[in-house]
Every structure is written in structure tokens, then in C-alpha cells.
Design an enzyme around this catalytic site. Sequence first.
Site, PDB file in Angstrom:
ATOM      1  N   ASP A 415       0.821  -1.205   0.000  1.00  0.00           N
ATOM      2  CA  ASP A 415       0.000   0.000   0.000  1.00  0.00           C
ATOM      3  C   ASP A 415       0.857   1.257   0.000  1.00  0.00           C
ATOM      4  OD1 ASP A 415      -2.665   1.319   0.425  1.00  0.00           O
ATOM      5  OD2 ASP A 415      -1.690   1.979   2.265  1.00  0.00           O
ATOM      6  N   GLU A 468       0.872  -0.606  -5.170  1.00  0.00           N
ATOM      7  CA  GLU A 468      -0.083   0.467  -5.387  1.00  0.00           C
ATOM      8  C   GLU A 468       0.738   1.749  -5.499  1.00  0.00           C
ATOM      9  OE1 GLU A 468      -3.539   3.199  -3.461  1.00  0.00           O
ATOM     10  OE2 GLU A 468      -1.896   2.380  -2.292  1.00  0.00           O
TER      11      GLU A 468
END
Length: 736
Positions: A415, A468
Site C-alpha cells: 500500500d 499500489e
Amino acid sequence: MNVERSELLAGIGQDALWALIEGRHGDPFSILGPHQSGGMTIVRVYLPGAEAVDLIDATSGRVVAPFSIAHPSGLFAATVASRTGYRLRITWPDAVQITEDPYSFGLLLGELDLHLISEGTHYSLSRTLGAVAMSIDGISGVRFAVWAPNARRVSVVGDFNAWDGRRNPMRLRPSAGVWELFIPRLAPGERYKFEIVDAEGTCLPQKADPVARASEAAPSTASIVASSTPFRWTDDGWMKGRSRQDRLEGAFSVYEVHVGSWLRDQKDGNRSLDWVELSQRLVPYVSDMGFTHIELLPIMEHPFGGSWGYQPLGLFAPTGRYGTPEDFAYFVDRCHGAGLGVILDWVPAHFPTDVWGLARFDGSALYEHEDPREGFHRDWNTLIYNLGRNEVKGFLIASALEWLERYHIDGLRVDAVASMLYRDYSRNEGEWIPNQYGGRENLEAVEFFKHLNSIIHERCPHAMTIAEESTAWPGVTKPPEQGGLGFDIKWNMGWMHDSLSYIEKDPIYRSYAHGTMTFGMIYAYSERFILPISHDEVVYGKGSLLTKMPGDEWQKFANLRSYLAFMWGHPGKKLLFMGSEIAQPSEWNHDGSVTWDVLDQPQHVGIQRLVKDLNGLYGDEPALQFGDFHSEGFEWAAADDAVNSVLGMLRYAPDRASSVLVMSNFTPVPRYGYRIGVPSDGVWIERITTDAREYGGSGLVNGAVSSEPVPAHGRPVSLSLTLPPLSTIFLQGPSP
């Protein structure tokens, strides 16, 4: 003080004695436990609240010597002739306890372990730090160890010592700044924390274990001693058969799930399902829908449910919200048994500021940066890991490996990569510190990602890492030896934003934005991309996928069907957030559930059936897989028809062994006799049309279409097609 008491305290200065009594002593083994004195052995224990203590023979259980009170605060001592095996019989106001003496054990951690921790290369950290249930010299108990190099004193506290930090102070191993203690007769299931006195003598709020493998369910915050008994896996076939390369080359369709809100039991207080229930409900559903992987929003222990798991503090522990670590392992095992891979969202970018967590863990900025220009994230009010510190890098990499190795996880989606790569991420001028060369790049993060991916691919060659990353940072999916970061796949945020902005427009205006749907192919093969329609797109007032679509109800569903099919026909792996596969009308609510009751309505069932069929075609047809990462597997069939808002894509299998034509009509006007050039002469078979009645469409179909010797789009043969309104169709080309 009488002579006898003086003898019991021989060699202990007043400062040391008061430091022990006040809970400030950093070397409790210098006072407690057995010590030689004048040919005798003096055994000292510090047990505030105890009424009496006896030293008993470890074999016979007979009393060898009663302990005398060496200090009224709770310091007891006994003198014996020889240092033989002994136990303590402790009389408390409400019970009698028999146990071995924690301070009779020698050094616990090996020098190699300590060296690797300091070097940041101890990749099996949870087997060394944290709470490890084990036996020493045939005595069962729990070994506790924690990294707190700047602490003056560290104690382990729990129900077993009334959460009194004076009772079980730990031994410092100064070469690594690690504190250790073995407490006999403790077992898995015990709650515990660490009580730390900082360098200034301040007793900090009790801290959860950074390397705990189990924790209490929120809002409680204690760590729990996890079982050391290995889980009995039944996924040998899956583990031996999985291949990272096969996954990258084949169908890769991900169902993204927030565990707590996929389905709730309304008959039981609207509670979330646990891991065992999810194994029975979620796993067969995702398998039946044809997805290849389940991706879970972070399930590491996190204090605030509203963070969806993206602000974790227990990077080695599955959250206690849904069951035990063994329950989670069972869930993964059942996924593998159903042929599903499991991907976890993993957050090495930042952590929350809760006082019982990592923040100023030993009174210093240990895990974070001292300077808020490097160490505080304004967007999320969180702290940023100090990747320039070996122990912190090692902590994070060990966490990643914990999930891959202990829990058989198939991949990690990392993330907020962009927030780590740029020192000025979401910061104004003067709010960030340049790197050593004066630039904005976070060089420590770059090296961290390279090392992380190299270690993962070395130790877990089957595992994938997914970034990401929302910027154009070059080489995210290139190997580190070629200057890249080493990820396997990158989220294609650009495609997601462009395609959604296009499909949200009224069809009247789409011709003016036609280029947003073709632009993605300019860079499609610069990285290995996955196309993400994720949780971020259906929350915070953005609405659901269905409500993003323009038009009346029929057009909304038709637009959504066409868009999803275009996504499945477009190069790139696929990711879809839960609820989108049934056209959930409302946006995602983490405190609620997917609105499964809409499946009483045929148009929602139609979307669900379409997604299942798209997954089926994607999984069966190499032509829809090969071009995901290989440019020779893709050609535009029609890229320039902005006037009609029509797009055509040709997908090829390796060596063009098969081909698929994907045509999209993004207007509500049917196109009859639409001519499109194709590479192969023969009969093209319609495999999917989103306008089929079973999906909720009007039923305009092509069936089998024979090519005609009419040149079009630079090709000698072509098809005359019916393009239904707001639709996407897939046609299988003839065998070569």
C-alpha cells in the site's frame, strides 16, 4: 537492618536496591536469582504482594529453605548450601503458586540472532522476538524478547503478574538493545504487554508487543502468546504447483474483499463473519464466480476499524476480530483447496500514533523519524517508518515474510508506495527534507523496496508483490538488477481514473473524451499492470459503480455491463472490489454489508452472471491472457472512431494461435452493419455480448459472423457486425 538481612543483601548497593524496588533497575539478574556468596548460594526473588515464599526441591517438592524478607517492599531471599534444581512456592493472599524461578535461567538469545537483528537481516523475527512458547531444560514456559535499546528498564506484564511491572523485569542484551526473559509455566493464550521505563526514568504507557503473533480483538489492546504448534496444512498440492511465472502469464482475476463487511449476520447483532464462516461462505462464492485470487484489505491487527486495516500496529498478527491465527490459517488453507490464491494488503508506509503501539516505543523515536518533516504523515495523521534504520527495515521485511512463509500467502499488495518514494509527498515547500543529493526521491525507500522484493523472490519464489503506486516512477516492475524496484505487478491508476472519467460522462459527450480510453495503451507495456476497480472508487461520496453510470436505470446497467466487459477485454490483470460484481446500488460502508438482497432483481443477477462469464472466458482463452504483459498480444482494431464512440481491440495468444476481437459501443445507438477489419478469414463466433438477455440486455446478438473480402482498417478481410447499444462483445477468431 539486622546482620542476617545484610547478608541476604550482600553486594547490593542502596542505589541498586532502590532502583529495583522502584522499578528502574536495568539489570535485574544482578540482584535476583541465584548468586554465590561465601561458599553458599543466595536466591533472591522480588514479589510485591506475596505473603511468603519457600524454596523447594525441584524433584521431591520438599521445602529446602524458607525465604526471609530482605526488604519489606517484597524482596525475599534464601540461603542454601548448593545451587541445585529448585522451585518457588509462593503464598499469595488468595492462592499458592509453584513455579521455577525466571531468574535462574541463563542467556536466552544467541549472539548470531542478536547480530542479525542489529544488521536488519533476521528474517524469522517472530521466532526470536516477541513471545515464544517453548521449553528450556525440560521446563515449559514463554520466552519474551523485545527491541528497546534506549530504555532504562523493560518488564513483561500480564494477568500472570497482575500487570505489575516490578515483578518481571527483563535482562538487557546490550549488543542489540534487546531485552529478554523466560517465564516458566506460562502457556499460549496468556495476555501480555511490555512496561518500559525510558532513559529519563519515565514509565511509559504499557506497550503491545511489536512482534506479537496474536492480539486481543479491538478495542482491547493486549498481545496474546500464540501457539507454537504448527498448523496442519492440507495444501501441499497447491504449494508445489503454484508458480509466480504461471500466474503472471495466465489469467489473474482478483476479488478484493474487506472481511468485516462482505457479509454480516443480522440475526446475531449484525456481526461480521469469522474466518471459519468465511471459509464456508466467501471461498465457494469467489471460486464459483471464476476469480483466481482473493485480495484482503489489511487483516493485520489494527486499532481503528474505520481505517479498514490501513493503519496497522500488529504487523505479525492477524486481527483478533475474526478469530485466532489458526482460524486464519484454516481460511487460507480452504482458499487453496478451492484453487484460489490469497493476496494480502500490507502497509509498510506508516503506523498510527496510539500510545500503546510503536510510537516512541522506548521513549525515543525508535520506529519513526525524530523530525516530523520525515516522520509524520499529515494526510493520515500517522508516523512514518524510519527506513534508514537497519532494525526497522528488518522488522518490516520479516513481517512480509511472516505472512508468506507461516501463512502460505501467495502475494502481497504493498500500500501507498508513492508516499514512500517521494520525500515531498503531500508536503509543501519547507515541510520536507531533501535527500543527500538535494532531490525529492526517498533513497532509503528505493533501496528498501529493492531489498524487500529481492528477499521475497529469493525465499518465496512462488510469491508475488504488487505495488499500489500512483505516479510515473520508472521501473516499478523491473528487476532490481536492472535498476527497478522489483515488484511483479503495478496498479494501473491512470487507466482506472481515465476509464471511469469517460464512462461517467453522458454518451453525448464521450466522443470528445475518446482519447482517454485509448491513452492507456501508450504506456500499457511500460510496466506489468493490473486494472484496479478497488474499494477506493466506491467510498467517501464517490458512489457505487452503478451510480457512477449516466442515464436512466436501463442505461446505467447497460453502461456498467459494457464497462466491465471492456475492462476484461483490455490488456492488464483484473481487480474488482466486492459488491461491484452485483451492481451494488449504494457505496461501500465498512460498518455494513454488501447489499446481497438486490439479487432478488434480475438486472443485478445479470451483472453477476456477466462477471462470472467474463472470468470464465478470460480463464479459458489464452488470447485474453497473453497480451496482458506482451505487446505482441494486442492490436487496436478500431481506435479512432470517436464520432461513434466505438472501440475495437484484437487480442492474440502466443504465436497467434488464437485471437479474440473485443468491440465496444459506448453510445445508446445500435450500430448495424458496422464494418471492422480482422486478421483472419473465416467464421468469427460471438462468445459474449453484454446485450444478451441473460445479462439484462435487449438481446441484439451476432452469433456466427463470416468474414468478407472487403478491406477495412488496413486488413484485407472484414466483418459486418451489429453493435448493440451501450455494449461490449467478444468474438472468437477462426483457428489458423
